[in-house]
Design an enzyme around this catalytic site. Structure first.
Site, PDB file in Angstrom:
ATOM      1  N   LEU A  52       0.860  -1.183   0.000  1.00 48.53           N
ATOM      2  CA  LEU A  52       0.000   0.000   0.000  1.00 48.53           C
ATOM      3  C   LEU A  52       0.893   1.228   0.000  1.00 48.53           C
ATOM      4  O   LEU A  52       1.906   1.270   0.705  1.00 48.53           O
ATOM      5  CB  LEU A  52      -0.901   0.039   1.245  1.00 48.53           C
ATOM      6  CG  LEU A  52      -2.053  -0.962   1.325  1.00 48.53           C
ATOM      7  CD1 LEU A  52      -2.793  -0.813   2.643  1.00 48.53           C
ATOM      8  CD2 LEU A  52      -3.023  -0.799   0.161  1.00 48.53           C
ATOM      9  N   ASP A  53       0.522   2.252  -0.769  1.00 47.28           N
ATOM     10  CA  ASP A  53       1.282   3.499  -0.768  1.00 47.28           C
ATOM     11  C   ASP A  53       1.225   4.145   0.619  1.00 47.28           C
ATOM     12  O   ASP A  53       0.290   3.888   1.400  1.00 47.28           O
ATOM     13  CB  ASP A  53       0.706   4.461  -1.801  1.00 47.28           C
ATOM     14  CG  ASP A  53       0.980   4.007  -3.228  1.00 47.28           C
ATOM     15  OD1 ASP A  53       1.864   3.146  -3.402  1.00 47.28           O
ATOM     16  OD2 ASP A  53       0.305   4.510  -4.145  1.00 47.28           O
ATOM     17  N   PRO A  54       2.206   4.988   0.935  1.00 46.55           N
ATOM     18  CA  PRO A  54       2.250   5.591   2.282  1.00 46.55           C
ATOM     19  C   PRO A  54       0.958   6.277   2.729  1.00 46.55           C
ATOM     20  O   PRO A  54       0.562   6.146   3.885  1.00 46.55           O
ATOM     21  CB  PRO A  54       3.402   6.601   2.157  1.00 46.55           C
ATOM     22  CG  PRO A  54       4.327   5.970   1.163  1.00 46.55           C
ATOM     23  CD  PRO A  54       3.419   5.319   0.150  1.00 46.55           C
TER      24      PRO A  54
END
Length: 291
Positions: A52-54
């Site tokens: 998952l992206d930050p």
């Protein structure tokens, strides 16, 4: 080494072969939160299953100890997201009709910042549903159930083009991945409190809820039950042969399968290459040995 049944394992066994259905917070990367869990739980390795992206929150299964070897199995399952579609003009009256047209196989090219090659590829959107529309008709809350590897940011951009308004992705939260959903999420604070209760007071109750047997990460895959003697052979690197198969239900040829012993303990991941109901021959070729 054969494991005891998942429900009979103590905390040390769960730490070495477990999974946390983490509610990832916004800010840190998936790699960073996995490293935090590794250090908190006190194991040599931990790995997230499906990045998952930050800025993205939600369901991020993190495997601990030797359970990291089964991470590829979680890439097989569908994903579900809740996203805010930020329109650049008011939504047209045919909003839901246009969204319905995006259900099915879609061509997508990974964005420039992607870690994979930017080749055109096909990903399937299984369900795309409007959950809520703001009063000014410029923000749409949508639920997206899709194939693993679908770029939701690109999907939002394409939806904006189809609607004639332009659009970009706002907030994004993953609500399910493979066998995990948001009904059993564990926060980093939950895990830290559960570990403190166990280490300081000897109370395992919270930790048993936060740290599940790694088998929980495999329930979305078809299964083959094999005899304990066959499990011993698999541990030595042998494939699964027909005489060692006890049961297999509705498994397609070539499918990724999970082999268990009768007590529910996982033995390996593999591909079905033969008839599980035959008297002889290879049935499952090995991809990951988990004992």
């Amino acid at each position: 080494m054969r494991r005891v049944a998942p429900e009979e394992r103590d905390i040390d066994a769960l730490r070495e072969f477990g999974v946390v259905n983490l509610d990832k917070p916004p800010g840190p990367s998936a790699h960073q939160v996995s490293a935090w869990i590794r250090d908190m739980v006190g194991v040599e390795k931990a790995a997230h299953a499906g990045t998952l992206d930050p800025k993205v929150t939600g369901c991020l299964p993190v495997l601990t100890g030797t359970a990291t070897r089964l991470a590829p199995a979680l890439l097989e399952g569908p994903k579900e997201y809740v996203a805010v579609l930020e329109l650049h003009a008011r939504a047209p009256t045919d909003l839901e009709t246009v969204l319905d047209e995006f259900e099915g196989p879609l061509y997508q090219k990974p964005p420039r910042k992607s870690a994979v090659a930017r080749r055109l590829r096909v990903r399937e959107v299984y369900d795309l549903e409007v959950l809520e529309l703001s009063d000014d008709r410029r923000r749409v809350l949508v639920r997206i159930r899709c194939e693993s590897g679908t770029y939701v940011r690109k999907l939002c951009h394409d939806l904006g083009l189809a609607l004639g308004t332009g659009a970009h992705m706002g907030d994004l939260r993953r609500s399910a991945t493979g066998p995990f959903d948001d009904a059993s999420l564990v926060t980093l604070h939950d895990l830290a409190d559960a570990l403190a209760e166990w280490r300081e007071r000897g109370d395992e109750t919270w930790l048993q809820d936060a740290l599940a047997p790694a088998e929980d990460a495999l329930t979305h895959l078809p299964s083959v039950t094999i005899a304990p003697s066959a499990a011993d052979s698999v541990a030595d690197g042998a494939p699964v042969f027909a005489p060692g198969v006890i049961d297999a239900v509705d498994v397609d040829h070539g499918a990724l399968v999970v082999c268990y012993t009768p007590n529910g303990s996982v033995v390996c991941l593999g591909r079905l290459v033969g008839d599980p109901h035959a008297d002889t021959g290879e049935v499952v070729s090995l991809e990951r040995v988990l004992v």
